[in-house]
Design a protein around this motif. Structure first.
Motif, PDB file in Angstrom:
ATOM      1  N   ASP A   8     -31.446  25.691   5.079  1.00 58.63           N
ATOM      2  CA  ASP A   8     -32.905  25.810   5.031  1.00 58.63           C
ATOM      3  C   ASP A   8     -33.280  27.193   5.544  1.00 58.63           C
ATOM      4  OD1 ASP A   8     -35.609  25.469   4.949  1.00 58.63           O
ATOM      5  OD2 ASP A   8     -35.703  23.872   6.445  1.00 58.63           O
ATOM      6  N   MET A   9     -33.688  28.070   4.618  1.00 59.02           N
ATOM      7  CA  MET A   9     -34.064  29.437   4.955  1.00 59.02           C
ATOM      8  C   MET A   9     -35.563  29.455   5.251  1.00 59.02           C
ATOM      9  SD  MET A   9     -31.855  31.142   1.874  1.00 59.02           S
ATOM     10  CE  MET A   9     -32.612  32.739   2.030  1.00 59.02           C
ATOM     11  N   GLY A  10     -35.930  29.309   6.525  1.00 59.22           N
ATOM     12  CA  GLY A  10     -37.321  29.196   6.906  1.00 59.22           C
ATOM     13  C   GLY A  10     -37.960  30.516   7.281  1.00 59.22           C
ATOM     14  N   THR A  11     -39.198  30.423   7.731  1.00 62.65           N
ATOM     15  CA  THR A  11     -39.961  31.616   8.096  1.00 62.65           C
ATOM     16  C   THR A  11     -39.458  32.242   9.386  1.00 62.65           C
ATOM     17  OG1 THR A  11     -41.913  30.626   7.071  1.00 62.65           O
ATOM     18  CG2 THR A  11     -42.275  32.521   8.511  1.00 62.65           C
ATOM     19  N   LYS A  15     -31.369  27.517   9.106  1.00 61.93           N
ATOM     20  CA  LYS A  15     -30.579  26.428   9.685  1.00 61.93           C
ATOM     21  C   LYS A  15     -29.557  25.950   8.672  1.00 61.93           C
ATOM     22  CE  LYS A  15     -32.135  23.421  12.586  1.00 61.93           C
ATOM     23  NZ  LYS A  15     -32.905  22.351  13.270  1.00 61.93           N
ATOM     24  N   ALA A  16     -28.346  25.661   9.142  1.00 61.82           N
ATOM     25  CA  ALA A  16     -27.311  25.027   8.336  1.00 61.82           C
ATOM     26  C   ALA A  16     -26.944  23.699   8.972  1.00 61.82           C
ATOM     27  CB  ALA A  16     -26.079  25.916   8.247  1.00 61.82           C
ATOM     28  N   VAL A  17     -26.778  22.672   8.131  1.00 58.30           N
ATOM     29  CA  VAL A  17     -26.352  21.354   8.611  1.00 58.30           C
ATOM     30  C   VAL A  17     -25.163  20.902   7.764  1.00 58.30           C
ATOM     31  CG1 VAL A  17     -26.999  18.959   9.037  1.00 58.30           C
ATOM     32  CG2 VAL A  17     -28.691  20.779   9.341  1.00 58.30           C
ATOM     33  N   LEU A  18     -24.117  20.467   8.440  1.00 60.11           N
ATOM     34  CA  LEU A  18     -22.935  19.918   7.776  1.00 60.11           C
ATOM     35  C   LEU A  18     -23.071  18.401   7.744  1.00 60.11           C
ATOM     36  CD1 LEU A  18     -20.025  20.342   6.637  1.00 60.11           C
ATOM     37  CD2 LEU A  18     -19.213  20.081   8.999  1.00 60.11           C
ATOM     38  N   SER A  30     -28.595  26.960  13.988  1.00 61.59           N
ATOM     39  CA  SER A  30     -29.830  27.648  13.624  1.00 61.59           C
ATOM     40  C   SER A  30     -29.820  29.049  14.220  1.00 61.59           C
ATOM     41  CB  SER A  30     -31.045  26.873  14.142  1.00 61.59           C
ATOM     42  OG  SER A  30     -32.247  27.530  13.809  1.00 61.59           O
ATOM     43  N   ILE A  31     -30.250  30.021  13.429  1.00 62.91           N
ATOM     44  CA  ILE A  31     -30.343  31.404  13.894  1.00 62.91           C
ATOM     45  C   ILE A  31     -31.735  31.939  13.565  1.00 62.91           C
ATOM     46  CG2 ILE A  31     -29.488  33.770  13.607  1.00 62.91           C
ATOM     47  CD1 ILE A  31     -26.734  32.638  13.130  1.00 62.91           C
ATOM     48  N   ALA A  32     -32.426  32.418  14.583  1.00 62.57           N
ATOM     49  CA  ALA A  32     -33.785  32.938  14.415  1.00 62.57           C
ATOM     50  C   ALA A  32     -33.757  34.430  14.083  1.00 62.57           C
ATOM     51  CB  ALA A  32     -34.594  32.703  15.688  1.00 62.57           C
ATOM     52  N   TYR A  33     -34.872  34.911  13.522  1.00 62.74           N
ATOM     53  CA  TYR A  33     -35.028  36.334  13.251  1.00 62.74           C
ATOM     54  C   TYR A  33     -36.485  36.718  13.487  1.00 62.74           C
ATOM     55  CZ  TYR A  33     -34.825  33.511   8.943  1.00 62.74           C
ATOM     56  OH  TYR A  33     -34.897  32.498   8.031  1.00 62.74           O
ATOM     57  N   THR A  34     -36.721  38.007  13.481  1.00 62.92           N
ATOM     58  CA  THR A  34     -38.041  38.528  13.838  1.00 62.92           C
ATOM     59  C   THR A  34     -38.986  38.523  12.646  1.00 62.92           C
ATOM     60  OG1 THR A  34     -37.049  39.975  15.504  1.00 62.92           O
ATOM     61  CG2 THR A  34     -39.277  40.530  14.766  1.00 62.92           C
TER      62      THR A  34
END
Length: 498
Positions: A8-11, A15-18, A30-34
């Motif tokens: 799920d490429m969010g705003t 997030k990746a779920v196996l 999950s990895i956040a970005y600016t």
């Protein structure tokens, strides 16, 4: 054993779920970005940050697999309305211009009010607002003509990621249907709109089915993600329609409500239904399933603003909602309009701004917090009222998003909507939906009828009868105030620009 990964490429994060084949969660990352903002209304992200997050999250969950396990596919859900301009060799000329970017407001207003505005909306089902790629392209053409002319291609963030991995220039029809450039009936790019913008077909991606997939990663990329090179990457769909699928809101009268940074409420249909009054959107999930609904800018980001700007930032959101729960329904007559960054549905006004009405000496942090939760909920309910005019009566709501951890917020919504709010056990709707489409793409799942077996209910919030009259009275006042405020938003915006 067979496993699947949903992305799920969010705003604000990827997030990746196996999952196992039966939908059980094995691992998440999950990895956040600016999200870069400035006073002009800019809201952009670095495409390489999102690409790196996709790669890193896939690796993090795939490392849980053993040599005896099989990774069947990786499916994708992605944020809607993003736009990247690139050169002929697909090097970005811009960052990712997100749905939250409002710099195209003047261009959108001019296009919406033009003679062809209503007709464009009826053909595309996408509101002519700053969020849409149509409006962004119209703005770039007139306000940044050098950049517009220099761009050989325009793409969204999913296209960017797939191009980096596979060298293809494609876009799934779900995300295409949310661009404002896609003809719903013909299910292709709208040539009249391309002519209006001065674009050629080869500047836009090839539209593919959400069930299409790519494979044949380079050995380096495969090793970087810790997956086999032949792993299918299923295109999937846009995050909005995916939320309905991921919470099994796929029958008439069942709405999916999502509140994260922003929010939306949607109902799935078997044909595109477009609102003559231009209040709702119509986007595809796949070739035979559509969602009709409305999106709001005013989600949990408003509560975060209250925490960071008005309260002591050290206070937790849990503490704030506990404070709100100590206050009676109606917040002691304090009413909040949540339009801190303009609004999409139901008023579609990028100049709208927030306000507390009725603030007195008797009100403190607890009342303000509850008023914010109620104001966001009034706004979403107004979208639902418009939605019912288009698709018929709503019976109950399937809710997903971080807000479902707040019992008081869920109860407020149940009371204001006067209908049950159902909370699924899993809140990873986008990732689960990406896996569902992947299983359907590879023939493992025959139809969406099987989805209800994957989605179980954790809790149901029912309306409290003692709150209904309070909320009906205050919601009417909220609406009356909004009607008045809408005559002044533009004037305030002009003042702030000077």
């Amino acid at each position: 054993m067979d496993y699947w990964i949903g992305i799920d490429m969010g705003t604000t994060a990827t997030k990746a779920v196996l999952y196992t084949g039966s939908g059980a969660i094995v691992a998440t990352q999950s990895i956040a970005y600016t999200l870069y903002r400035d006073p002009s209304g800019m809201a952009e992200e670095a495409p390489e940050d999102i690409f790196d997050a996709v790669v890193a999250t896939i690796r993090a969950v795939s490392e849980k697999l053993t040599a005896a396990d099989k990774l069947c596919a990786i499916g994708f859900s992605a944020q809607q309305h993003s736009l990247i301009a690139t050169t002929s060799d697909f090097n970005p000329l811009t960052r990712v211009i997100t749905w939250a970017d409002t710099r195209a407001n003047a261009a959108a207003t001019a296009l919406r009010n033009a003679d062809q505005g209503h007709n464009i909306f009826m053909r595309t089902g996408t509101p002519i607002q700053p969020m849409s790629p149509l409006s962004k392209l119209h703005w770039l053409k007139h306000d940044q003509p050098d950049l517009f002319q220099a761009a050989d291609h325009f793409m969204d963030i999913k296209t960017y990621v797939f191009h980096r991995l596979f060298g293809v220039y494609k876009l799934d029809l779900s995300l295409a249907s949310a661009t404002g450039l896609y003809h719903l009936e013909k299910q292709q790019w709208d040539q009249d709109i391309l002519d209006l913008l001065g674009l050629s077909l080869d500047q836009l991606p090839e539209i593919v089915s959400p069930y299409a997939f790519e494979s044949g990663l380079s050995l380096a990329d495969a090793q970087m993600m810790h997956i086999p090179p032949e792993t299918p990457f299923v295109w999937g769909a846009a995050d909005g329609p995916m939320s309905n699928l991921g919470v099994a809101a796929i029958q008439p009268g069942i709405a999916a409500l999502t509140i994260g940074t922003s929010g939306a409420i949607r109902v799935m249909t078997n044909q595109p239904i477009v609102d003559e009054k231009m209040r709702t959107f119509t986007y595809a999930l796949d070739e035979t399933h559509w969602v009709v609904g409305g999106a709001t800018n005013s989600g949990a980001s408003v509560l975060a603003w209250l925490k960071e700007k008005i309260f002591d930032d050290r206070i937790t959101l849990d503490t704030m909602t506990q404070m709100a729960a100590s206050i009676s329904a109606g917040s002691g007559g304090l009413i909040f309009h949540p339009y801190l960054g303009g609004e999409r549905a139901p008023i579609w006004d990028a100049t709208a701004r927030g306000s507390f009405f009725g603030l007195g000496y008797e009100h403190g942090q607890a009342e303000m917090t509850r008023a914010v939760l109620e104001g966001i909920s009034y706004n979403i309910h107004a979208i639902a009222v418009a939605l019912e005019e288009v698709v018929g009566e709503l019976k109950h709501i399937q809710a997903t998003g971080g807000f479902t951890n707040s019992e008081i917020w869920l109860q407020i919504l149940a009371d204001i909507f006067d209908m049950p709010i159902h909370i699924p056990d899993s809140q990873e709707a986008g990732c689960l939906a990406a896996v569902i489409l992947s299983q359907k793409a590879l023939g493992v799942m025959a139809s969406f009828d099987e989805v209800t077996q994957l989605v179980t209910t954790r809790a149901v919030y029912t309306p409290l009868t003692e709150h209904l009259s309070t909320y009906r009275e205050l919601e009417a006042l909220y609406t009356d105030l909004l009607t008045h405020y809408q005559t002044t938003y533009g004037k305030l915006s002009e003042f702030k620009r000077r």
